[in-house]
Design a protein around this motif. Structure first.
Motif, PDB file in Angstrom:
ATOM      1  N   THR A 228       0.816  -1.211   0.000  1.00 48.39           N
ATOM      2  CA  THR A 228       0.000   0.000   0.000  1.00 48.39           C
ATOM      3  C   THR A 228       0.846   1.256   0.000  1.00 48.39           C
ATOM      4  OG1 THR A 228      -0.089  -0.111   2.420  1.00 48.39           O
ATOM      5  CG2 THR A 228      -1.948  -1.063   1.225  1.00 48.39           C
ATOM      6  N   VAL A 229       0.214   2.329  -0.454  1.00 48.75           N
ATOM      7  CA  VAL A 229       0.782   3.671  -0.322  1.00 48.75           C
ATOM      8  C   VAL A 229      -0.135   4.410   0.646  1.00 48.75           C
ATOM      9  CG1 VAL A 229       1.214   5.850  -1.494  1.00 48.75           C
ATOM     10  CG2 VAL A 229       1.902   3.700  -2.563  1.00 48.75           C
ATOM     11  N   ASP A 230       0.472   4.898   1.706  1.00 44.43           N
ATOM     12  CA  ASP A 230      -0.236   5.513   2.829  1.00 44.43           C
ATOM     13  C   ASP A 230       0.151   6.985   2.880  1.00 44.43           C
ATOM     14  OD1 ASP A 230      -1.956   4.401   4.635  1.00 44.43           O
ATOM     15  OD2 ASP A 230      -0.433   3.756   6.048  1.00 44.43           O
ATOM     16  N   ILE A 231      -0.803   7.883   2.828  1.00 38.51           N
ATOM     17  CA  ILE A 231      -0.473   9.305   2.785  1.00 38.51           C
ATOM     18  C   ILE A 231      -1.204  10.039   3.900  1.00 38.51           C
ATOM     19  CG2 ILE A 231      -0.522  11.402   1.379  1.00 38.51           C
ATOM     20  CD1 ILE A 231      -0.603   9.519  -1.103  1.00 38.51           C
ATOM     21  N   THR A 232      -0.461  10.837   4.638  1.00 34.81           N
ATOM     22  CA  THR A 232      -1.076  11.685   5.654  1.00 34.81           C
ATOM     23  C   THR A 232      -0.370  13.036   5.644  1.00 34.81           C
ATOM     24  OG1 THR A 232      -1.833  11.743   7.952  1.00 34.81           O
ATOM     25  CG2 THR A 232       0.394  10.942   7.579  1.00 34.81           C
ATOM     26  N   VAL A 233      -0.986  14.032   6.286  1.00 37.04           N
ATOM     27  CA  VAL A 233      -0.411  15.376   6.322  1.00 37.04           C
ATOM     28  C   VAL A 233      -0.287  15.806   7.776  1.00 37.04           C
ATOM     29  CG1 VAL A 233      -0.621  17.762   5.518  1.00 37.04           C
ATOM     30  CG2 VAL A 233      -1.553  15.900   4.133  1.00 37.04           C
ATOM     31  N   HIS A 369      -2.948  11.119  -6.854  1.00 40.46           N
ATOM     32  CA  HIS A 369      -3.576  11.200  -5.534  1.00 40.46           C
ATOM     33  C   HIS A 369      -2.965  12.325  -4.705  1.00 40.46           C
ATOM     34  CE1 HIS A 369      -6.004   9.567  -2.255  1.00 40.46           C
ATOM     35  NE2 HIS A 369      -4.974   9.869  -1.470  1.00 40.46           N
ATOM     36  N   VAL A 370      -1.649  12.455  -4.739  1.00 39.65           N
ATOM     37  CA  VAL A 370      -0.978  13.532  -3.996  1.00 39.65           C
ATOM     38  C   VAL A 370      -1.431  14.899  -4.521  1.00 39.65           C
ATOM     39  CG1 VAL A 370       1.255  14.619  -3.491  1.00 39.65           C
ATOM     40  CG2 VAL A 370       1.025  12.135  -3.334  1.00 39.65           C
TER      41      VAL A 370
END
Length: 580
Positions: A228-233, A369-370
């Motif tokens: 998976t690719v997991d993205i948070t800010v 997505h980014v």
């Protein structure tokens, strides 16, 4: 009391590993974290392949990691594979939008099934035993259960059922629930990089420091792993901790997608029957093909024009001659890759453009997505992208991110693939490092109330109850909304519940989630039944007058419910059962 040692297990789709640090070492030098060295052929790494070989009883681990790959290849060669269970890259089973069940099964490489809980538990048990053996050599006196705090990593985009599944698998092999924390992978990486004195910026090769980011600085964490690719800010708070600005998001766009594209490339000219036979008869060579590609794919970049040399075992060419009446060289010439791939002895020389194509779909998904995420109001003013996870070491992904977002600092730590593992150790020492998170879903309970002409919700199911009163049913009673910021240990407004009969020994109610922020009914599209909460009633003497106050706590990595018995003032903390 602070634990003597923190042990983290990073259970990945492609690679897994463990790391630990003692409290006294952490206080003196947080970066000093011990981890294992794994060896497989020419590959030496600090994480090993997530592969497990289980004996025929379906309960006993034979080997894990590179050893499991090698031993299974031997069993295949001796035609004994049917007597063993071999599982690889099975973590993705838990990446589901819908609920995960405790009794789910997994198919091994030859199609035999075992309970998924058994496979996950045995894998965690192997890693647990391995790290305890190492710790035992470093400590004069034996460590007790109370001396160790365990941390288990999971993707932030996983649902609550998947987190509970991992927790139960760990507890099944003797890790005490009270000594175990679930850590979200991009958060671990973010905490890790906040401790590094310097990291490398991929733009110009200059050094930068996340630790020096001032309060108010926003940055995006791109955790690109195998599955998976997991993205948070995150934003740096005035006190130096971190708070999440946007709910975790991502998808199944990890590095294994590149491996699948490579296998599809080989299949396109030799045929699926040959690949299946190759896998069945020459598992050792099949494993070597992908180990070799694992090294090669870390060297592919968007700009290099040199041909890529990939080792190709003679056993594959022999199978082509036997099954296709044509050698590998001829099959390639007849394929659409005829002018772009050459066979030289036991090697393929492949045009760089062909290999780059393996990366494009998954890299495009990540970039798109980014880009969408950076347009969100809460993310405006983002200063940098922190790239971590094994796939982030790929120049193809790094340079594509840099090209798409030239105005942001793109930062990749030297050990991008270990950022989650080591950061999970830091999280065990500092569980309050993330002070605020954002709800991914709207959470609530199904409820009912007497019908009133002034009801604010749309008209739904209205029926007469046993007392002849008109009631509104299927009401979504909201405890927290999607996109809502929730602080660590923050209790949501208390809601009161009572038994409906005098002899009731427990109150049970269903927990629902919704993808929208303002659901009215549990029957709406996007609403799902995800779990149940049970409040035990030890004293039934008050009957229907016995009141219990419940406050949901959403700010941690797992949902907890505070329950207060209003008759006695006794407070407990209950878990929601997401696995049915």
């Amino acid at each position: 009391m602070d634990p003597l040692v923190v042990v983290a297990i990073d259970f990945g789709t492609t690679y897994s590993g463990w790391a630990f640090s003692f409290r006294h070492e952490y206080e003196r030098d947080p970066i000093k974290v011990s981890s294992n060295i794994w060896q497989g052929g020419t590959l030496v790494s600090q994480k090993g392949p997530t592969c497990i070989l289980i004996k025929s009883d379906g309960k006993t681990t034979e080997s894990f990691g590179y050893d499991a790959e090698t031993k299974y290849a031997e069993k295949v060669e001796e035609n004994e594979q049917d007597q063993w269970f071999f599982f690889k890259r099975f973590k993705m089973l838990l990446f589901k939008d819908k609920g995960m069940k405790r009794n789910a099964t997994l198919e091994d490489e030859s199609g035999k099934k075992l309970p998924a809980m058994t496979v996950f538990a045995l894998s965690i048990e192997y890693l647990k035993k391995d790290v305890l053996e190492t710790l035992g050599k470093q400590v004069d006196t034996g460590l007790t259960v109370d001396d160790i705090h365990w941390v288990l990593t999971v993707p932030a985009i996983w649902n609550d059922a998947a987190k509970q599944f991992m927790r139960e698998a760990a507890q099944k092999v003797g890790i005490p629930g009270k000594k175990l924390r679930i850590c979200l992978e991009p958060e671990a990486a973010s905490i890790y990089c906040r401790h590094l004195p310097v990291s490398k910026s991929s733009a110009k090769g200059e050094k930068t420091s996340f630790a020096q980011f001032s309060s108010g600085t926003k940055y995006l964490v791109l955790d690109a792993g195998g599955g998976t690719v997991d993205i948070t800010v995150h934003e740096v708070t005035t006190s130096g901790e971190l708070k999440e600005l946007h709910k975790a998001s991502g998808g199944a766009w990890g590095g294994t997608k590149v491996d699948h594209a490579y296998e599809a490339f080989l299949t396109s000219f030799v045929g699926s029957e040959v690949i299946m036979k190759f896998k069945k008869k020459h598992m050792d060579d099949y494993i070597d093909v992908f180990r070799d590609f694992e090294i090669k794919k870390r060297q592919i970049s968007p700009t290099k024009q040199e041909k890529v040399t990939i080792r190709m075992p003679t056993s594959l060419s022999t199978l082509c001659s036997e099954m296709r009446s044509s050698d590998l060289k001829s099959l390639i010439l007849q394929s659409r890759f005829g002018g772009k791939v050459k066979v030289l002895s036991d090697k393929l020389r492949v045009d760089a453009d062909v290999v780059r194509e393996f990366f494009r779909p998954t890299v495009r998904n990540i970039i798109d997505h980014v880009a969408t995420l950076l347009k969100e109001p809460s993310v405006h003013g983002c200063a940098a992208i922190l790239m971590v996870g094994g796939f982030s070491a790929s120049p193809m992904l790094q340079e594509s991110v840099q090209a798409k977002f030239p105005n942001l600092r793109i930062i990749v730590p030297d050990e991008a693939g270990l950022a989650v593992l080591k950061g999970a150790v830091f999280f065990g020492h500092e569980p309050t490092a993330i002070t605020e998170r954002v709800c991914k879903y709207t959470y609530g309970t199904g409820t009912t109330h007497k019908y009133d002409e002034t009801c604010e919700h749309p008209k739904g199911r209205v029926e007469r109850d046993g007392n002849g009163d008109l009631r509104c049913y299927d009401i979504f009673s909201i405890h927290a909304r999607s996109g809502q910021s929730v602080k660590l240990n923050e209790e949501q407004p208390e809601q009161s519940y009572s038994p409906v009969s005098d002899d009731q020994t427990e109150i049970g109610f269903k927990i629902y989630s919704s993808s929208t922020a303002h659901p009215h009914f549990i029957t709406e599209e996007g609403c799902s039944l995800i779990g149940e909460l049970t409040i035990p009633i030890s004293d039934t003497s008050l009957g229907k007058n016995h009141k219990f106050g419940t406050s949901f706590i959403f700010g941690g990595t797992e949902i907890v419910v505070k329950v207060e018995d209003k008759a006695t003032g006794y407070v407990t903390h209950e878990s929601v059962n997401f696995l049915g």
